[in-house]
Scaffold this active site. Structure first.
Site, PDB file in Angstrom:
ATOM      1  N   GLU B  49       0.846  -1.273  -0.059  1.00  0.00           N
ATOM      2  CA  GLU B  49      -0.016   0.071  -0.057  1.00  0.00           C
ATOM      3  C   GLU B  49       0.925   1.233  -0.078  1.00  0.00           C
ATOM      4  O   GLU B  49       0.656   2.217   0.616  1.00  0.00           O
ATOM      5  CB  GLU B  49      -1.112  -0.029   1.186  1.00  0.00           C
ATOM      6  CG  GLU B  49      -2.119  -0.854   0.679  1.00  0.00           C
ATOM      7  CD  GLU B  49      -3.487  -0.585   1.699  1.00  0.00           C
ATOM      8  OE1 GLU B  49      -3.734   0.487   2.194  1.00  0.00           O
ATOM      9  OE2 GLU B  49      -4.428  -1.312   1.526  1.00  0.00           O
ATOM     10  N   HIS B 272      -2.398  -0.893   9.927  1.00  0.00           N
ATOM     11  CA  HIS B 272      -1.970  -2.396  10.212  1.00  0.00           C
ATOM     12  C   HIS B 272      -0.886  -2.457  11.148  1.00  0.00           C
ATOM     13  O   HIS B 272      -0.123  -1.483  11.096  1.00  0.00           O
ATOM     14  CB  HIS B 272      -1.758  -3.082   8.909  1.00  0.00           C
ATOM     15  CG  HIS B 272      -2.597  -3.374   7.717  1.00  0.00           C
ATOM     16  ND1 HIS B 272      -3.003  -4.750   7.873  1.00  0.00           N
ATOM     17  CD2 HIS B 272      -3.493  -2.845   7.427  1.00  0.00           C
ATOM     18  CE1 HIS B 272      -3.996  -4.826   6.903  1.00  0.00           C
ATOM     19  NE2 HIS B 272      -4.335  -3.732   6.667  1.00  0.00           N
TER      20      HIS B 272
END
Lengths: 406, 406
Positions: B49, B272
């Site tokens: 990402e 995360h």
């Protein structure tokens, strides 16, 4: 080890030109191909342009006795058109779809819809592991101004990288297919140089078939004669390439091509000629190191040449991305203006109706249509730029490595 | 050989959640990640990402001193988001873009635009060849009714096949990434069973971090608490998996995760948690055969389960292909009717104008719009059907092979 018996492998490769509703006498030809394959005892059959799964299934039924193992590679809207028939069990398969493959709006060419790919099957004969690759690259519609060259070079690069990365445990690598490139084209030199693959036609001890090994010849009743005018003998764009890794040796004993109409028939198998190679594989005493077919300084030249062409494609794609983006923006502006005018009219700010309703609506629909189309194009060219950029970058890295080596 | 020194490898993996204009405090977090990576002495950093190439370039400049080698994998419209930083030279790279990745019209999810992929880099440390894979699979937006499960399973299958085919000459295989699957999900069992990869969390001698190794935890200020309601501890969807091939042995000595905010900071690195593994690699006396992590009868069960889910997806895709095809046909019929009516009016066959001009035009535009949209959808779902069918077929072949073995 030197005393090991030689393994003889007969390979058949053909672009079948089997496009439903479009290819002439398709079913008859598929039938003929099946008949011939049953009569001849090839070990491996690599086919391209079998676009219809029905044709594949028919062939599978027909060839079940002599080639009990087969695989059809599915991809894209229409399919990859790739399939393989084998006398030996297929142990594993993998498909790699090329990241660039023409343009969806080039409907008259249609390559984009095929999801052009390279298919890999793995077979083992007498303990020798074969990695068999079958592929079909983007067509060349105009040699003088080949706008698809950058895409075909990206495909060639991805093909070479895929072969290099997946064949490390193989004893013998074999690639068959319609590469849509002439033997001296930069793509073929890149592929051969970067993978170390050898051209069965150049290496064959004995050759029989069309002059210069051509596979698209004026003699064939299905070829477009006007396209072949600059090449009176035809062109060679279908290949069988091979190499041995580790402690094996491959020799091409014989290479043949068909020469127009099938024997005793008035119709050729396809608009392409088939390529048939008889290979001898033998274990050798001493393992050879992984060798590149092209000397490194020459390879650097080839990579540089390919990179330049990819760069040309990159700049063209960047221009198209820019124009489509600008077009989308203009359409959006027009729509906003129209929305403001309509709101103004609703709020009673306008003295009169500036446009007749019909023209106003037509203009709005036109603007919406252009906005959607231009946005789609912008997204597509953004992807194109990404992939061309990525390939150019990879080639730059390889060049750096090649130049750094003593 | 037994006396060979042990190689210690420290690996860092993180989904960075760095979406331009959307992710909160993105630049600040990228800065923090860079700072931390400079302080810690990891050997390999696997990031997901990192959608913006600008963020990658910033990191590259910052990390140039400690991680001189890096690679950014480009694909799709936005990019794969994958990149790698390494203390050791990157010898080669390859990208495989998954054939299915959600739907372009699901704009609110947007996975389709990212061109989700698996990236491979090859490095060599002390003569040991490492194949390092980094990936990010399609997100799970609703666990109860996970419409993307078939696509994620196709991705998992392609990931496993890609690893199997490209890692045959590697000594150590390492996979890091956001797999968007819980440890007991069928996809993880399939991936581990079919590749033989081991889960660093389960194998670690020493663990430190979020309970159960979770990487999406309610403690993190960026996570959506309502989504994690059924999982009070959080979920584990980011992994480091590994295996040794040939004559090597890998042991996970320590596994750590971050736990929300970075030490001394009010902001976590991402939504995360990062996963950090310390691996010990040692040569062993005797080469072990290629082993599957899961016993074959169990593997057959897992493949059957995955194949069933892919089959469910296949039937849904077939239904959507059918509906979109029918819709396109209806729109075409309406257009033809309108064309006939217009021609009739022009030829003076009609007594009067059946519709006011404006409604007539609006209807025609609507029909054209629906025709284009439905055709596009039909083409997309045709491709989807092809790839689901192909994966189902491959799984069937594997099952057959597994069942035929004694």
């Amino acid at each position: 080890m030197e005393g090991d018996p030689t393994l003889r492998l007969r390979v058949f490769d053909l672009n079948c030109w089997a496009i439903r509703y479009l290819s002439k006498r398709r079913q008859e030809r598929i039938w003929l191909i099946g008949d011939m394959l049953c009569q001849e005892d090839f070990d491996l059959v690599l086919l391209q342009e079998v676009w219809s799964e029905r044709d594949y299934s028919d062939l599978k039924v027909k060839l079940g006795g002599c080639y009990p193992f087969s695989h059809y590679f599915r991809s894209g809207v229409i399919g990859s058109g790739l399939c393989v028939f084998s006398r030996f069990p297929i142990l594993d398969t993998l498909l790699y779809q090329y990241s660039l493959n023409g343009y969806p709006y080039m409907l008259q060419h249609g390559d984009w819809f095929c999801g052009k790919s390279v298919g890999l099957i793995i077979i083992k004969i007498s303990g020798i592991i074969f990695n068999i690759y079958v592929t079909h690259l983007h067509a060349e519609y105009c040699r003088e101004k080949d706008t698809y060259l950058p895409h075909r070079l990206v495909q060639t690069w991805e093909l070479a990288q895929f072969i290099r990365h997946t064949s490390k445990a193989a004893d013998v690598v074999l690639l068959g297919g319609d590469l849509n490139m002439h033997p001296e084209d930069v793509g073929i030199r890149l592929l051969r140089g970067w993978t170390g693959l050898q051209d069965a036609f150049s290496e064959a001890t004995h050759f029989e078939g069309c002059e210069d090994g051509c596979t698209l010849v004026p003699n064939n009743c299905f070829t477009d004669k006007s396209e072949l005018l600059p090449f009176p003998l035809g062109i060679r764009i279908d290949y069988i390439l091979y190499k041995a890794i580790s402690s094996f040796m491959v020799k091409c004993e014989e290479l043949k091509t068909t020469t127009g109409a099938a024997p005793g028939m008035d119709v050729p198998f396809s608009d392409h000629e088939a390529v048939m190679a008889t290979l001898h594989i033998q274990r050798r005493g001493q393992a050879a190191g992984a060798a590149l077919a092209t000397a490194e300084p020459m390879l650097a030249d080839v990579v540089t040449e390919a990179r330049t062409e990819v760069g040309v494609g990159l700049r063209a794609a960047q221009r198209q991305r820019y124009s489509s983006g600008r077009m989308a923006l203009l359409a959006l502006l027009l729509l906003l203006l129209q929305a403001m005018a309509a709101l103004g009219a609703l709020a009673g700010l306008d003295a009169g109706q500036p446009f007749p309703k019909l023209s106003f609506c037509l203009l709005a629909f036109l603007a919406i249509g252009i906005l959607l189309l231009a946005t789609g194009l912008h997204l597509f060219h953004t992807m194109e730029v990404k992939m061309l950029h990525s390939t150019e970058e990879q080639m730059r890295m390889v060049l750096q490595t090649l130049q750094e080596r003593p």
